[in-house]
Scaffold this motif. Structure first.
Motif, PDB file in Angstrom:
ATOM      1  N   GLY A 146       0.794  -1.228   0.000  1.00  0.00           N
ATOM      2  CA  GLY A 146       0.000   0.000   0.000  1.00  0.00           C
ATOM      3  C   GLY A 146       0.822   1.271   0.000  1.00  0.00           C
ATOM      4  O   GLY A 146       0.284   2.367   0.099  1.00  0.00           O
ATOM      5  N   GLU A 147       2.155   1.153  -0.123  1.00  0.00           N
ATOM      6  CA  GLU A 147       3.039   2.331  -0.136  1.00  0.00           C
ATOM      7  C   GLU A 147       3.102   2.992  -1.514  1.00  0.00           C
ATOM      8  O   GLU A 147       3.270   4.201  -1.621  1.00  0.00           O
ATOM      9  N   ILE A 148       3.023   2.151  -2.537  1.00  0.00           N
ATOM     10  CA  ILE A 148       3.179   2.631  -3.912  1.00  0.00           C
ATOM     11  C   ILE A 148       1.840   2.534  -4.633  1.00  0.00           C
ATOM     12  O   ILE A 148       1.092   1.545  -4.463  1.00  0.00           O
ATOM     13  N   LYS A 149       1.530   3.564  -5.411  1.00  0.00           N
ATOM     14  CA  LYS A 149       0.211   3.630  -6.060  1.00  0.00           C
ATOM     15  C   LYS A 149       0.005   2.467  -7.027  1.00  0.00           C
ATOM     16  O   LYS A 149       0.962   1.914  -7.578  1.00  0.00           O
ATOM     17  N   GLN A 150      -1.239   2.122  -7.228  1.00  0.00           N
ATOM     18  CA  GLN A 150      -1.587   1.042  -8.143  1.00  0.00           C
ATOM     19  C   GLN A 150      -1.392   1.497  -9.587  1.00  0.00           C
ATOM     20  O   GLN A 150      -1.418   2.680  -9.898  1.00  0.00           O
ATOM     21  N   GLY A 151      -1.210   0.525 -10.454  1.00  0.00           N
ATOM     22  CA  GLY A 151      -0.991   0.813 -11.862  1.00  0.00           C
ATOM     23  C   GLY A 151       0.079  -0.125 -12.392  1.00  0.00           C
ATOM     24  O   GLY A 151       0.661  -0.925 -11.654  1.00  0.00           O
ATOM     25  N   ASN A 152       0.337  -0.047 -13.673  1.00  0.00           N
ATOM     26  CA  ASN A 152       1.337  -0.894 -14.305  1.00  0.00           C
ATOM     27  C   ASN A 152       2.719  -0.594 -13.704  1.00  0.00           C
ATOM     28  O   ASN A 152       3.207   0.530 -13.768  1.00  0.00           O
ATOM     29  N   ALA A 153       3.328  -1.619 -13.092  1.00  0.00           N
ATOM     30  CA  ALA A 153       4.597  -1.424 -12.377  1.00  0.00           C
ATOM     31  C   ALA A 153       5.714  -0.946 -13.303  1.00  0.00           C
ATOM     32  O   ALA A 153       6.532  -0.093 -12.928  1.00  0.00           O
ATOM     33  N   GLU A 154       5.753  -1.484 -14.514  1.00  0.00           N
ATOM     34  CA  GLU A 154       6.799  -1.075 -15.455  1.00  0.00           C
ATOM     35  C   GLU A 154       6.603   0.386 -15.869  1.00  0.00           C
ATOM     36  O   GLU A 154       7.564   1.150 -15.964  1.00  0.00           O
ATOM     37  N   ALA A 155       5.350   0.779 -16.096  1.00  0.00           N
ATOM     38  CA  ALA A 155       5.057   2.164 -16.479  1.00  0.00           C
ATOM     39  C   ALA A 155       5.442   3.131 -15.351  1.00  0.00           C
ATOM     40  O   ALA A 155       5.972   4.217 -15.606  1.00  0.00           O
ATOM     41  N   LEU A 156       5.191   2.726 -14.100  1.00  0.00           N
ATOM     42  CA  LEU A 156       5.570   3.557 -12.962  1.00  0.00           C
ATOM     43  C   LEU A 156       7.092   3.677 -12.877  1.00  0.00           C
ATOM     44  O   LEU A 156       7.630   4.754 -12.597  1.00  0.00           O
ATOM     45  N   ALA A 157       7.794   2.566 -13.127  1.00  0.00           N
ATOM     46  CA  ALA A 157       9.262   2.580 -13.110  1.00  0.00           C
ATOM     47  C   ALA A 157       9.805   3.509 -14.198  1.00  0.00           C
ATOM     48  O   ALA A 157      10.736   4.281 -13.975  1.00  0.00           O
TER      49      ALA A 157
END
Length: 200
Positions: A146-157
């Protein structure tokens, strides 16, 4: 260490800094070895004592850049968000106090588009470019916590690291400009709602 050794190291550093400035301003193809010698205020003969060619000098800069971009995510911290925050702070601190480091970001980006690089250097650049892929599992762990927002992990990276890359390149070319606040970059990945819930 001897004074002679120190002088040699200072000359080598001066050559690398002069070459880096020219490579990012003029490009690899347009930079001549004579330009580097002139910028370093030394004869071409002395420069060749340190580096056999422009190619060897460029290779050395790429090696330095690849070494500095290596980041180990196997930290003992239980908080993925804290790891990203530490990485961003380290990067911004590095580019704020060390213009050479900021310029390396420009050089590394430009090197990605050069076809004339040796296979060894291409391999090194591929390794350095894996930062985004290596951070994906960390983002996924942060999402579960719950620390990092939801969404595509690669796109966030991509959003996180490319923002830092772009800022570093801008600061390299405009060193008089202020470096952004780390928390602005953290807002790309941080789950604000999760942070608020944990404070309740």
């Amino acid at each position: 260490m001897s004074i002679r050794h120190d002088q040699k190291e200072q000359r080598k550093s001066l050559i690398l800094q002069s070459a880096l400035d020219l490579f990012i301003r003029k490009g690899y193809g347009e930079t001549k070895i004579a330009d580097i010698a002139k910028a370093a205020d030394m004869s071409m003969g002395l420069l060749f004592h340190y580096f056999d060619s422009k190619e060897k000098l460029y290779e050395e800069l790429i090696r330095i850049g690849c070494e500095r971009l290596k980041m180990d995510f196997n930290f003992s911290s239980d908080s993925p968000l804290a790891i990203f925050k530490g990485a961003a702070e380290e990067m911004f601190n590095m580019i704020s106090i060390n213009p050479f480091a900021a310029k390396m970001f420009v050089l590394m980006e430009n090197a990605q588009h050069l076809e004339s690089l040796s296979e060894d250097l291409k391999e090194m650049l591929i390794e350095a470019d894996k930062l985004i892929k290596r951070s994906i599992p960390l983002i996924e762990k942060g999402q579960l916590l719950g620390e990092i927002k939801q969404g595509n992990a690669e796109a966030l990276a991509v959003a996180f690291w490319c923002s830092i890359q772009g800022i570093a390149q801008y600061i390299a070319l405009h060193p008089e400009k202020p470096c952004p606040n780390t928390m602005w970059i953290m807002s790309i990945v941080e789950n604000k709602e999760g942070a608020l819930r944990s404070e309740d």
